[in-house]
Write an enzyme that holds these catalytic residues in place. Structure first.
Site, PDB file in Angstrom:
ATOM      1  N   CYS A 179       0.807  -1.225   0.000  1.00  0.00           N
ATOM      2  CA  CYS A 179       0.000   0.000   0.000  1.00  0.00           C
ATOM      3  C   CYS A 179       0.836   1.269   0.000  1.00  0.00           C
ATOM      4  O   CYS A 179       0.307   2.358  -0.221  1.00  0.00           O
ATOM      5  CB  CYS A 179      -0.930   0.016   1.203  1.00  0.00           C
ATOM      6  SG  CYS A 179      -1.645  -1.580   1.607  1.00  0.00           S
ATOM      7  N   HIS A 319      -3.999   7.924   5.553  1.00  0.00           N
ATOM      8  CA  HIS A 319      -4.045   6.591   4.954  1.00  0.00           C
ATOM      9  C   HIS A 319      -5.433   6.004   5.187  1.00  0.00           C
ATOM     10  O   HIS A 319      -6.046   5.471   4.276  1.00  0.00           O
ATOM     11  CB  HIS A 319      -2.966   5.714   5.560  1.00  0.00           C
ATOM     12  CG  HIS A 319      -2.871   4.354   4.958  1.00  0.00           C
ATOM     13  ND1 HIS A 319      -2.628   4.157   3.615  1.00  0.00           N
ATOM     14  CD2 HIS A 319      -2.991   3.120   5.510  1.00  0.00           C
ATOM     15  CE1 HIS A 319      -2.595   2.854   3.368  1.00  0.00           C
ATOM     16  NE2 HIS A 319      -2.817   2.205   4.490  1.00  0.00           N
ATOM     17  N   GLU A 330      -2.609   5.370  13.136  1.00  0.00           N
ATOM     18  CA  GLU A 330      -2.337   6.606  12.411  1.00  0.00           C
ATOM     19  C   GLU A 330      -2.787   7.820  13.214  1.00  0.00           C
ATOM     20  O   GLU A 330      -2.108   8.860  13.221  1.00  0.00           O
ATOM     21  CB  GLU A 330      -3.033   6.588  11.057  1.00  0.00           C
ATOM     22  CG  GLU A 330      -2.668   7.786  10.192  1.00  0.00           C
ATOM     23  CD  GLU A 330      -3.232   7.714   8.786  1.00  0.00           C
ATOM     24  OE1 GLU A 330      -2.762   8.478   7.929  1.00  0.00           O
ATOM     25  OE2 GLU A 330      -4.165   6.912   8.549  1.00  0.00           O
ATOM     26  N   LYS A 351     -10.238   7.323   0.894  1.00  0.00           N
ATOM     27  CA  LYS A 351     -10.614   5.915   0.727  1.00  0.00           C
ATOM     28  C   LYS A 351     -12.069   5.687   1.127  1.00  0.00           C
ATOM     29  O   LYS A 351     -12.645   4.656   0.801  1.00  0.00           O
ATOM     30  CB  LYS A 351      -9.695   5.014   1.553  1.00  0.00           C
ATOM     31  CG  LYS A 351      -8.254   4.947   1.060  1.00  0.00           C
ATOM     32  CD  LYS A 351      -7.438   3.967   1.896  1.00  0.00           C
ATOM     33  CE  LYS A 351      -5.991   3.873   1.425  1.00  0.00           C
ATOM     34  NZ  LYS A 351      -5.210   5.095   1.698  1.00  0.00           N
ATOM     35  N   HIS A 356      -9.752   1.270  -1.230  1.00  0.00           N
ATOM     36  CA  HIS A 356      -8.292   1.181  -1.090  1.00  0.00           C
ATOM     37  C   HIS A 356      -7.705   0.689  -2.403  1.00  0.00           C
ATOM     38  O   HIS A 356      -7.891  -0.469  -2.778  1.00  0.00           O
ATOM     39  CB  HIS A 356      -7.955   0.235   0.068  1.00  0.00           C
ATOM     40  CG  HIS A 356      -6.522   0.285   0.481  1.00  0.00           C
ATOM     41  ND1 HIS A 356      -5.533   0.861  -0.275  1.00  0.00           N
ATOM     42  CD2 HIS A 356      -5.898  -0.197   1.604  1.00  0.00           C
ATOM     43  CE1 HIS A 356      -4.376   0.751   0.350  1.00  0.00           C
ATOM     44  NE2 HIS A 356      -4.571   0.122   1.481  1.00  0.00           N
ATOM     45  N   PHE A 415       0.993  -2.852   4.019  1.00  0.00           N
ATOM     46  CA  PHE A 415       1.183  -4.194   4.551  1.00  0.00           C
ATOM     47  C   PHE A 415       2.677  -4.523   4.496  1.00  0.00           C
ATOM     48  O   PHE A 415       3.378  -4.161   3.554  1.00  0.00           O
ATOM     49  CB  PHE A 415       0.412  -5.215   3.711  1.00  0.00           C
ATOM     50  CG  PHE A 415      -1.018  -5.399   4.126  1.00  0.00           C
ATOM     51  CD1 PHE A 415      -1.654  -4.463   4.904  1.00  0.00           C
ATOM     52  CD2 PHE A 415      -1.737  -6.509   3.727  1.00  0.00           C
ATOM     53  CE1 PHE A 415      -2.980  -4.627   5.289  1.00  0.00           C
ATOM     54  CE2 PHE A 415      -3.059  -6.692   4.092  1.00  0.00           C
ATOM     55  CZ  PHE A 415      -3.682  -5.752   4.877  1.00  0.00           C
TER      56      PHE A 415
END
Length: 432
Positions: A179, A319, A330, A351, A356, A415
């Site tokens: 990502c 994110h 986050e 998102k 995503h 990830f």
């Protein structure tokens, strides 16, 4: 000795997303909070616990993909990349010429490119005898003996197609950090121009994992939302009821250009790409540390690279995947990095409407930050109805807001623990 550095201008943007083909349609959808999430149509998902995704709609993007000589070696995700890159080039009003092709670079974030599922199914049918795979039949099949099919499955195919299409002869690289890929590719472009290796860089990311293979993996990780009956509300970053992200697809590309070069030719500059930071969280494959440790390092590095203070940031494109652990991590990172200023930083995760986009996410969201500064408008964090008390940030809800923005930040937390952060400055602000 002069402390003046080569600055980096964003002079072209191209987008193919679940909420629009092209910059204009995508940006308007984000401002209006129009969701791109719907039931999956690319394959029969009836047997999966998750039957929704954020697909690219229609085939209008094919008008920008180029000559068949290039596209015959392209899969679905590659076609997104070719279309978004072409829009970015046209928008910038410049493209490589033989005299300066060696001063052009290309940095591309790519996902888990593999043989398309329909080709795997065909291969199984053609190469199976008496219920078992027959290697002789495998080699004789059209897929097993097709070098173009093999090329389409390579991780470097995206950057290869783009370099071939535009005649780019300078530094090229393919970034594969889940990502964080798109964000790190854009950050690589910044470094290439700043240190003098290139004067222009085509930078971005592309991905499409909406397939039986891609969806099954995320289902096994319990990472995706199974709100099949309410797809447009399924992606709800930072909401207390969130239960996973929505898988999306698409591409985003930027033309990055040395600042003085852009000024001399009278280019439109969306914003300055001012800083980038990267770190690696050695915690879990799928989660950031609850303290936000890895993201903190990336955010602080990006601000230092941009020579900016935390209290100068106006907008954070988070994110914000809509997974319980990562949203909290986050948010914790934002509190550490911004301190008392955190209440003044407007926050949204786009998102919430786009889903995503995995390897494309960081590049598309970099474009969103540049557009936010250019239009002085912040898109909303959709579907945030019941705030998670552990995610106490200044979220933009209800409707997009107009604001005199000067500095924006974008996080991409991948990830495997890769963390990317980019910082952008308004083009009209004179920083040296």
């Amino acid at each position: 000795m002069s402390d003046r550095r080569r600055r980096v201008a964003i002079t072209g943007i191209g987008l193919v997303t679940p909420v629009g083909t092209g910059v204009v349609e995508t940006w308007q959808s984000l401002v209006d909070a129009r969701s791109g999430v719907a039931p999956i149509t690319l394959f029969d998902a009836s047997g999966f616990p998750v039957r929704i995704a954020a697909e690219v709609k229609g085939d209008a993007y094919l008008n920008l993909t180029g000559h068949r000589r290039v596209t015959k070696a392209a899969g679905r995700a590659h076609l997104f990349a070719l279309a978004a890159a072409e829009e970015a080039m046209r928008d910038a009003g410049i493209r490589p010429e033989p005299a300066h092709a060696h001063r052009w670079g290309c940095a591309v974030g790519t996902g888990m490119v593999s043989v398309p599922y329909d080709e795997l199914e065909a291969l199984q049918r053609e190469a199976t005898r008496d219920g078992e795979l027959d290697t002789d039949l495998l080699l004789d099949s059209w897929i097993g003996s097709d070098p173009i099919a093999f090329c389409r499955s390579q991780a470097a195919q995206g950057v290869s197609l783009l370099a071939q299409r535009y005649g780019i002869e300078g530094y090229t690289t393919s970034v594969h950090t889940a990502c964080a890929s798109g964000g790190q590719a854009v950050g690589t472009g910044l470094k290439l121009i700043r240190r003098g290796d290139c004067d222009w860089v085509l930078a971005g990311g592309f991905d499409s994992m909406i397939s039986p293979l891609g969806l099954s993996g995320f289902c096994l990780l319990n990472a995706v939302s199974d709100d099949n009956d309410s797809p447009q509300q399924a992606s709800r970053p930072f909401d207390a009821t969130r239960n996973g992200f929505v898988l999306g697809e698409g591409a985003g590309f930027l033309v990055l250009e040395e600042w003085e070069t852009a000024l001399k030719r009278g280019a439109t500059i969306y914003s300055e790409l001012a800083g980038e930071g990267n770190s690696l969280s050695s915690y879990r494959i799928t989660d950031s540390h609850p303290s936000g440790d890895g993201p903190i390092q990336a955010m602080q590095q990006a601000l230092e690279c941009a020579r900016l203070r935390p209290d100068e940031v106006d907008y954070l494109n988070a994110h914000g995947t809509s997974t319980p652990m990562n949203d909290r991590s986050e948010a914790a990172a934002a509190h550490v990095v911004f301190g008392d200023h955190v209440a003044n930083v407007a926050v949204s995760s786009t998102k919430s409407t786009m889903g995503h986009l995995i390897a494309a996410a960081g590049a598309v969201e970099a474009a969103v930050c540049a557009l936010a500064l250019h239009h002085r408008t912040i898109p909303i964090n959709a579907n945030l109805n019941q705030r998670d008390p552990e995610c106490d940030l200044n979220f933009v809800c209800g409707q997009a807001i107009k604001r005199d923005l000067h500095v924006a930040m974008s996080n991409s937390l991948g990830f495997g623990g890769s963390n990317s952060c980019l910082v952008f400055r308004r083009a009209e602000d004179d920083h040296r």
